[in-house]
Design a protein around this motif. Structure first.
Motif, mmCIF file in Angstrom:
data_model
loop_
_atom_site.group_PDB
_atom_site.id
_atom_site.type_symbol
_atom_site.label_atom_id
_atom_site.label_comp_id
_atom_site.label_asym_id
_atom_site.label_seq_id
_atom_site.Cartn_x
_atom_site.Cartn_y
_atom_site.Cartn_z
ATOM 1 N N TYR A 217 0.256 4.141 -11.334
ATOM 2 C CA TYR A 217 0.957 4.423 -12.589
ATOM 3 C C TYR A 217 -0.040 4.616 -13.730
ATOM 4 O O TYR A 217 0.069 5.569 -14.507
ATOM 5 C CB TYR A 217 1.929 3.278 -12.901
ATOM 6 N N LEU A 218 -1.014 3.706 -13.824
ATOM 7 C CA LEU A 218 -2.004 3.800 -14.902
ATOM 8 C C LEU A 218 -2.881 5.041 -14.751
ATOM 9 O O LEU A 218 -3.241 5.673 -15.750
ATOM 10 C CB LEU A 218 -2.867 2.536 -14.930
ATOM 11 N N LYS B 163 -2.221 12.015 -17.892
ATOM 12 C CA LYS B 163 -1.347 12.605 -18.920
ATOM 13 C C LYS B 163 -1.959 12.446 -20.307
ATOM 14 O O LYS B 163 -1.901 13.370 -21.124
ATOM 15 C CB LYS B 163 0.035 11.962 -18.876
ATOM 16 N N SER B 164 -2.563 11.289 -20.563
ATOM 17 C CA SER B 164 -3.201 11.056 -21.862
ATOM 18 C C SER B 164 -4.376 12.002 -22.064
ATOM 19 O O SER B 164 -4.568 12.547 -23.159
ATOM 20 C CB SER B 164 -3.677 9.607 -21.973
ATOM 21 N N GLU C 180 0.668 -0.236 -9.732
ATOM 22 C CA GLU C 180 0.258 -0.248 -11.137
ATOM 23 C C GLU C 180 -0.963 0.634 -11.357
ATOM 24 O O GLU C 180 -1.046 1.361 -12.347
ATOM 25 C CB GLU C 180 -0.025 -1.675 -11.602
ATOM 26 N N GLU D 11 -1.941 7.884 -13.389
ATOM 27 C CA GLU D 11 -1.092 9.010 -13.809
ATOM 28 C C GLU D 11 -0.979 9.050 -15.335
ATOM 29 O O GLU D 11 -1.069 10.117 -15.947
ATOM 30 C CB GLU D 11 0.304 8.847 -13.187
ATOM 31 N N LYS D 12 -0.810 7.869 -15.932
ATOM 32 C CA LYS D 12 -0.712 7.796 -17.388
ATOM 33 C C LYS D 12 -2.019 8.241 -18.037
ATOM 34 O O LYS D 12 -2.003 8.939 -19.058
ATOM 35 C CB LYS D 12 -0.371 6.356 -17.793
#
Length: 184
Positions: A68-69, A75-76, A65, A71-72
């Motif tokens: 994932y966060l 991207k943000s 997680e 990476e997110k």
């Protein structure tokens, strides 16, 4: 020494028998306690293994997680950077368009004056030269324009007695001098 009496032997036998029963009872209780301790130890070992497995699963899920966060988040941040660049470009475009809008507003405010001037020029062209007035005969009038001079030069307009500018027109003229130096 005398030999023990039968009563003493019976009492001793009874005492030994009671002692033997007590030893057997204590051994049975000891064995039961050891079994309980062993079972509890095995149960604790199993629970410890289960907790370790659960902890490992939770740690792996947490790491996934977090990955994932992260990476997110990256991207943000990239998206935010693109939006900020787009906003800067749009702001620059808005600035250019506002300048052009100001130029068009100035043109629109000057339009009635230009329309009037064009209508007077069209009327003057329609009238043309005077017929039979002896055009071209005699010297030019004293205030006529020499070659290369124009009645529309800025110095002549400001000094011409028959043409006066209001304060608003003077302000517009200053703006127009600034605007004529730009590309629309």
């Amino acid at each position: 020494m005398s030999s023990p009496s039968p009563v003493q032997i019976r009492e001793a036998n009874a005492h030994l028998s009671a002692l033997h029963r007590r030893v057997v009872e204590l051994e049975r209780r000891l064995e039961a306690a050891e079994n309980t301790v062993r079972e509890q130890a095995e149960s604790l070992i199993r629970k410890d293994e289960q907790l370790r497995a659960t902890t490992q699963e939770i740690t792996e899920a947490k790491d996934k997680e977090i990955s994932y966060l992260h990476e997110k988040l990256c991207k943000s941040e990239e998206t935010i950077q693109r939006f900020q660049t787009t906003v800067k470009q749009k702001d620059a475009l808005i600035g250019q368009l506002q300048h052009r809008c100001q130029i068009l507003d100035n043109i629109c405010r000057s339009r009635p004056l230009l329309d009037s001037m064009l209508s007077h020029m069209a009327e003057a062209e329609r009238l043309g030269s005077l017929v039979g007035a002896g055009a071209g005969i005699g010297p030019p009038p004293a205030n006529s324009l020499m070659d290369g001079e124009s009645n529309c030069s800025p110095t002549r307009i400001c000094n011409h007695k028959d043409f006066s500018l209001s304060e608003d027109d003077m302000d517009d003229q200053e703006l127009e001098e600034i605007v004529f130096g730009t590309t629309v």
